[in-house]
Write an enzyme that holds these catalytic residues in place. Structure first.
Site, PDB file in Angstrom:
ATOM      1  N   ASP A 284      -3.259   8.282   1.438  1.00 39.57           N
ATOM      2  CA  ASP A 284      -3.164   7.173   0.485  1.00 39.57           C
ATOM      3  C   ASP A 284      -3.723   5.900   1.124  1.00 39.57           C
ATOM      4  O   ASP A 284      -3.215   5.429   2.145  1.00 39.57           O
ATOM      5  CB  ASP A 284      -1.706   6.949   0.086  1.00 39.57           C
ATOM      6  CG  ASP A 284      -1.534   5.802  -0.893  1.00 39.57           C
ATOM      7  OD1 ASP A 284      -1.433   6.071  -2.100  1.00 39.57           O
ATOM      8  OD2 ASP A 284      -1.512   4.632  -0.451  1.00 39.57           O
TER       9      ASP A 284
ATOM     10  N   LYS B 247      -6.897   2.450  -4.513  1.00 42.41           N
ATOM     11  CA  LYS B 247      -6.351   1.536  -5.519  1.00 42.41           C
ATOM     12  C   LYS B 247      -7.308   0.383  -5.798  1.00 42.41           C
ATOM     13  O   LYS B 247      -8.040  -0.070  -4.905  1.00 42.41           O
ATOM     14  CB  LYS B 247      -5.003   0.971  -5.042  1.00 42.41           C
ATOM     15  CG  LYS B 247      -4.020   2.031  -4.572  1.00 42.41           C
ATOM     16  CD  LYS B 247      -2.728   1.437  -4.045  1.00 42.41           C
ATOM     17  CE  LYS B 247      -1.904   2.464  -3.318  1.00 42.41           C
ATOM     18  NZ  LYS B 247      -2.425   2.787  -1.974  1.00 42.41           N
TER      19      LYS B 247
END
Length: 289
Positions: A59, A89
Site C-alpha cells: 500500500d 491513492k
C-alpha cells in the site's frame, strides 16, 4: 489464500494469508504492507524485504512520494505481477485532475494496471471529491484499475459518493486501532458492501503497551503487535502494518495464525477511547502537493 515463506533461512512456511473478496469479485490479501513515512531512498530496500518475507499486498500513495521505490522493488523481485496486489491513492490537490494523477502514479510504479486506487481524503471544503470519484469510475470502466475506493471517508462522504456515482466503493481505508475503533463507520461501510481497511492499525505503537494487549500477548505466547493484528483480522478488516525491521515484518505476518477467543476480542473492545491520531476527515484540507 496466499501461501508465504519466512524465516532466517527462507524455509519455514508462514501461515496462509487470508484473502478478502471485494464487492466486484476482486480478491485482496487481508494482511498487507504499508509504506507511509518510508523515505523514498529507503523504499525499494524496505519493500524488497517485505516481499521476501512473504507480503504480496503493498500500500502506497502519491502523497508518500515513494511510488517509484515500490515499483523498483516490484521489478527487482521477479515475483509474477498477478501474485501482487498494489494500492495507491489520489493526492488531495489533484482531485480536479484525477486522470492525469492516475497516469503519473502508474508511470512511477512502472505498472500497466493498479489493483486498487483510492481517493486519499475527502477534503469536503474543496467540493471536488464527487468529481474525482466520477473520474475514477471512468478509469475503472477502462480497466486501468481493478478496483476503486476511498480513504478517510466519514459516513456523509460515503453517502455522497454513492449518490453521485454509479460504482459503490470497494474499500474505505480509515484509521482503526484498539483505542480508536470507529465501529459505527465500519458497520456502515460493511452494510453497503464496502470493505474496511485499517491504517495505523497498531495506534502507531501507542496501543501496544496497554494492559489488555500485553496480557493477551502473554496468554497467547505472541507479541503485542500480533495480538492487535489478529484482532483486526478476526473482524474481517484489511490491515497494512508498517515496519522497517525484517524480523517484525515476519512477526506481523504470523499474526494470521492467532485465533482470539470472544472474550479476548471483548477485552480489546474496552480500550476504545475515541482518540484519533490522524487528522479529522471532516475538516482536513492539506493539499499533499
Amino acid at each position: 489464500m496466499s501461501e508465504t515463506q519466512f524465516g532466517s533461512n527462507g524455509t519455514t512456511a508462514a501461515p496462509a494469508i487470508p484473502d478478502v473478496t471485494l464487492n466486484n469479485g476482486v480478491t485482496i490479501p487481508q494482511l498487507g504492507f504499508g509504506v507511509f513515512q518510508v523515505p523514498p531512498e529507503e523504499t525499494q530496500r524496505t519493500v524488497e524485504e517485505a516481499l521476501a518475507a512473504g507480503y504480496r499486498h503493498i500500500d502506497t500513495a502519491a502523497a508518500y512520494r515513494n511510488e517509484a521505490g515500490v515499483g523498483a522493488a516490484i521489478a527487482a523481485s521477479g515475483i509474477p505481477r498477478e501474485e501482487l496486489f498494489i494500492t495507491t491513492k489520489l493526492r488531495n490537490g489533484e482531485q480536479g485532475n484525477a486522470g492525469e494523477a492516475f497516469r503519473n502514479s502508474l508511470e512511477a510504479l512502472g505498472l500497466d494496471v493498479i489493483d486498487l486506487y483510492l481517493i486519499h481524503w475527502p477534503v469536503p471544503s474543496q467540493g471536488l471529491y464527487q468529481d474525482a470519484w466520477r473520474a475514477m469510475e471512468q478509469l475503472y470502466a477502462e480497466q486501468q484499475v481493478r478496483a476503486i475506493g476511498v480513504s478517510n471517508f466519514l459516513t456523509d462522504h460515503v453517502d455522497t459518493v454513492i449518490t453521485a456515482g454509479d460504482v459503490v466503493p470497494a474499500v474505505n481505508q480509515i484509521e482503526i486501532h484498539p483505542t480508536f475503533q470507529q465501529q459505527e463507520l465500519a458497520a456502515k461501510c460493511r452494510s453497503l458492501g464496502i470493505a474496511v481497511e485499517a491504517y495505523s492499525p497498531l495506534g502507531q505503537g501507542a496501543d501496544l503497551s496497554t494492559e489488555a494487549v500485553t496480557s493477551l500477548a502473554s496468554k497467547h505466547g505472541a507479541t503485542p503487535a500480533q495480538i492487535v493484528l489478529a484482532w483486526h483480522l478476526s473482524q474481517g478488516t484489511i490491515v497494512i502494518p508498517k515496519t522497517a525491521n525484517p524480523a517484525r515484518m515476519r512477526e506481523n505476518l504470523a499474526s494470521s495464525a492467532i485465533s482470539l477467543a470472544p472474550e479476548d476480542i471483548a477485552l480489546l473492545e474496552t480500550l476504545e477511547s475515541g482518540t484519533r491520531i490522524g487528522a479529522d476527515p471532516a475538516v482536513a484540507a492539506h493539499s499533499q502537493m
